[in-house]
Design an enzyme around this catalytic site. Structure first.
Site, short mmCIF file in Angstrom:
data_model
loop_
_atom_site.label_atom_id
_atom_site.label_comp_id
_atom_site.label_asym_id
_atom_site.label_seq_id
_atom_site.Cartn_x
_atom_site.Cartn_y
_atom_site.Cartn_z
N HIS A 17 0.87 -1.14 0.13
CA HIS A 17 -0.03 -0.08 -0.04
C HIS A 17 0.76 1.21 0.00
O HIS A 17 0.54 2.07 -0.69
CB HIS A 17 -0.66 -0.02 1.24
CG HIS A 17 -1.80 -1.01 1.36
ND1 HIS A 17 -1.80 -1.60 2.54
CD2 HIS A 17 -2.75 -1.56 0.34
CE1 HIS A 17 -2.97 -2.67 2.42
NE2 HIS A 17 -3.36 -2.52 1.39
N LYS A 41 -17.49 -6.19 8.61
CA LYS A 41 -16.39 -6.80 8.90
C LYS A 41 -15.83 -6.77 10.12
O LYS A 41 -15.94 -5.37 10.73
CB LYS A 41 -15.24 -6.50 7.90
CG LYS A 41 -15.32 -7.14 6.54
CD LYS A 41 -14.30 -6.90 5.71
CE LYS A 41 -13.99 -7.30 4.33
NZ LYS A 41 -12.86 -6.71 3.55
N ARG A 91 -2.05 -6.13 -7.96
CA ARG A 91 -0.86 -6.91 -7.89
C ARG A 91 -0.59 -8.12 -8.72
O ARG A 91 0.51 -8.17 -9.04
CB ARG A 91 -1.05 -7.71 -6.45
CG ARG A 91 -0.94 -6.80 -5.11
CD ARG A 91 -1.10 -7.59 -3.88
NE ARG A 91 -2.64 -7.93 -3.84
CZ ARG A 91 -3.61 -8.06 -2.93
NH1 ARG A 91 -3.12 -8.29 -1.85
NH2 ARG A 91 -4.59 -8.43 -3.28
N SER A 130 -2.59 -7.89 3.39
CA SER A 130 -2.92 -7.43 4.90
C SER A 130 -3.28 -8.89 5.53
O SER A 130 -2.99 -9.15 6.43
CB SER A 130 -4.03 -6.37 5.12
OG SER A 130 -3.86 -5.28 4.42
#
Ligand code: PNS
Length: 161
Positions: A17, A41, A91, A130
């Site tokens: 990030h 979440k 990515r 993450s």
């Protein structure tokens, strides 16, 4: 002034990030890194903690990087803040379908007012996420190559390691 938003969960921010943030901050006058407050979440870090971590991890980039949080739809947050560009990192090809769907939905829902630009992440961070950082840390693994030291310390503290 060219303003852009880099939205995400950032639970927590990784070197991947930070690489996107640094590069995007050179492309826009103001880059607002905005943490999604997603009530659905259960994150490791609260929104307040994630905002503080991001501020501490980006202060060296200067005042064109700002950190904020939002809840609800990104297009509404963008409209309220007069932002017409969202930045996201890609990515690998596996990110593409998910990102394409979000980008197209946002462009459609915003009637063309919010576009998305993608930065390909630097190869050394292509494997980073993450969630994998949290999983490695939860088993006491080494995350020093994934996140800044102060973030690693905070993650281990969460897992009582
Ligand atoms: O870091 P993440 O979790 O991959 O980020 C996803 C994010 C925050 C960019 C995306 O979930 C989002 O923008 N959510 C806000 C809700 C929204 O606007 N949804 C419509 C697009 S599908």
């Amino acid at each position: 002034m060219k303003r852009a938003v880099y939205p995400g969960s950032f639970d927590p921010v990784t070197f991947g990030h930070l690489d996107v943030i640094r590069r995007a901050s050179e492309m826009f006058d103001i880059l607002i890194v905005s943490v999604l407050d997603n009530k659905a979440k259960t994150p490791l870090f609260s929104v307040e903690e994630r905002v503080k971590i991001l501020k501490d991890a980006t202060w060296h980039l200067g005042s064109n990087v700002q950190v904020d949080s939002f809840s609800g739809l990104l297009i509404n947050y963008a409209a309220e803040n007069d932002i017409h560009v969202a930045v996201r990192g890609l990515r690998a090809i596996t990110d593409f379908e998910y990102e394409l769907q979000i980008a197209q939905t946002n462009r459609k829902l915003s009637l063309g007012k919010l576009d998305t630009v993608f930065l390909t992440t630097s190869l050394e961070y292509a494997y980073l996420s993450s969630s994998s950082v949290k999983e490695i840390a939860s088993f006491g693994g080494d995350i020093s190559q994934c996140v800044p030291d102060f973030v690693a310390k905070m993650i281990y503290e969460k897992y009582h390691i």
